[in-house]
Design an enzyme around this catalytic site. Structure first.
Site, PDB file in Angstrom:
ATOM      1  N   VAL A  77      -1.324 -24.981  -3.996  1.00 57.24           N
ATOM      2  CA  VAL A  77      -1.762 -23.759  -4.679  1.00 57.24           C
ATOM      3  C   VAL A  77      -0.613 -22.990  -5.302  1.00 57.24           C
ATOM      4  O   VAL A  77      -0.841 -22.113  -6.147  1.00 57.24           O
ATOM      5  CB  VAL A  77      -2.554 -22.824  -3.729  1.00 57.24           C
ATOM      6  CG1 VAL A  77      -3.838 -23.479  -3.263  1.00 57.24           C
ATOM      7  CG2 VAL A  77      -1.696 -22.357  -2.560  1.00 57.24           C
ATOM      8  N   TYR A 168       6.390 -11.870   4.519  1.00 60.74           N
ATOM      9  CA  TYR A 168       4.956 -12.146   4.681  1.00 60.74           C
ATOM     10  C   TYR A 168       4.146 -10.853   4.532  1.00 60.74           C
ATOM     11  O   TYR A 168       3.130 -10.818   3.832  1.00 60.74           O
ATOM     12  CB  TYR A 168       4.729 -12.772   6.049  1.00 60.74           C
ATOM     13  CG  TYR A 168       3.282 -12.984   6.434  1.00 60.74           C
ATOM     14  CD1 TYR A 168       2.585 -14.099   5.998  1.00 60.74           C
ATOM     15  CD2 TYR A 168       2.617 -12.069   7.253  1.00 60.74           C
ATOM     16  CE1 TYR A 168       1.263 -14.300   6.361  1.00 60.74           C
ATOM     17  CE2 TYR A 168       1.298 -12.261   7.625  1.00 60.74           C
ATOM     18  CZ  TYR A 168       0.623 -13.375   7.177  1.00 60.74           C
ATOM     19  OH  TYR A 168      -0.693 -13.565   7.538  1.00 60.74           O
TER      20      TYR A 168
END
Length: 274
Positions: A77, A168
């Site tokens: 992706v 993150y």
């Protein structure tokens, strides 16, 4: 790209389990964990499901568990062209995408002073740009048909923060911002964009975190897990199925509402609950 219908497809699905009948759901990162649970749940609700994975062989177990039509499409992706090609292949196999679940993800931890630019690049590519590109791929047909659902699998880290996962956390905050802005942009066209924000969930990402703590400290795995949950204010770990049910609820709602929501799934009882 081949299309399959499971031999175990039951003719006895109730109306409740057919709420998504005829809808095409594309789930990224669908070969394990939360993505696999979402794919199974949407399939059980009547959807035709495209499993978008990096390795088709690793999706075989999930594919075999689906009760309705499915196809497997392959892409990393974070590769723009490959992702667009996979989305196009899914649409060719099962028709225009009605539901996009941007679930693919990974987590890496490091203190900020040891977080190189490449780490931030990987987190942003996975958790922001991949959902952007997938959304751009499916939105034209959704807009044309004035119907669609996009659900981004974010994290409670996208609403709060936590030490040692700055990259993150920043990427998940960006995903929430994408969700809220895109929701306002496309809601007038009949498309609902929302996010789910799980706390620590029973996935291999958590297993990996526990393993790293055990290796670093010599503590028992159960103690390491308890420490992770305690630091996050969790009394128990969230299950992948809980996340999947929340995604189903959003996809089963009328496209006009809700929009721009960040649904928290933290395993805690409501205020005043038991």
């Amino acid at each position: 790209m081949s299309v399959h219908t499971s031999a175990s497809l039951s003719d006895s699905l109730s109306d409740t389990l057919s709420v998504l009948a005829g809808r095409h759901a594309l789930v990224t990162g669908a070969n394990r964990g939360i993505g696999a649970a979402i794919a199974r749940t949407l399939s059980a609700a009547g959807a035709r499901v495209s499993l978008l994975v990096r390795d088709a062989a690793r999706a075989e177990g999930v594919a075999a568990s689906l009760v309705g039509p499915y196809t497997v499409v392959v892409a990393d992706v974070t590769d723009h062209e490959a992702l667009l090609g996979a989305c196009a292949a899914a649409a060719e196999a099962l028709g225009p995408v009605d539901i996009l679940v941007n679930n693919a993800g990974t987590a890496e931890s490091a203190p900020l002073l040891k977080s190189e630019t490449a780490l931030f690049d990987r987190m942003i590519a996975m958790h922001l740009m991949a959902p952007v590109w997938a959304s751009q791929a499916v939105l034209p047909s959704m807009i044309e048909r004035r119907f669609g659902h996009i659900v981004n699998v974010a994290s409670v880290a996208g609403l709060t923060g936590a030490p040692y996962i700055t990259a993150y956390t920043a990427a998940k905050h960006a995903m929430i911002g994408l969700t809220r802005s895109l929701a306002l942009e496309v809601a007038p066209r009949g498309i609902a964009v929302n996010a789910v924000c799980p706390a620590y969930t029973d996935t291999d990402l958590v297993t990996g975190a526990v393993t790293r703590i055990v290796q670093r400290t010599g503590r028992a795995a159960s103690d390491a897990l308890h420490s992770i949950l305690s630091d996050a204010g969790q009394t128990r770990i969230v299950t992948s199925d809980e996340v999947a049910v929340a995604v189903l609820a959003l996809c089963a709602a009328p496209a006009g509402s809700p929009v721009g929501q960040a649904v928290v799934i933290d395993g805690r009882a409501p205020e005043g609950g038991r």
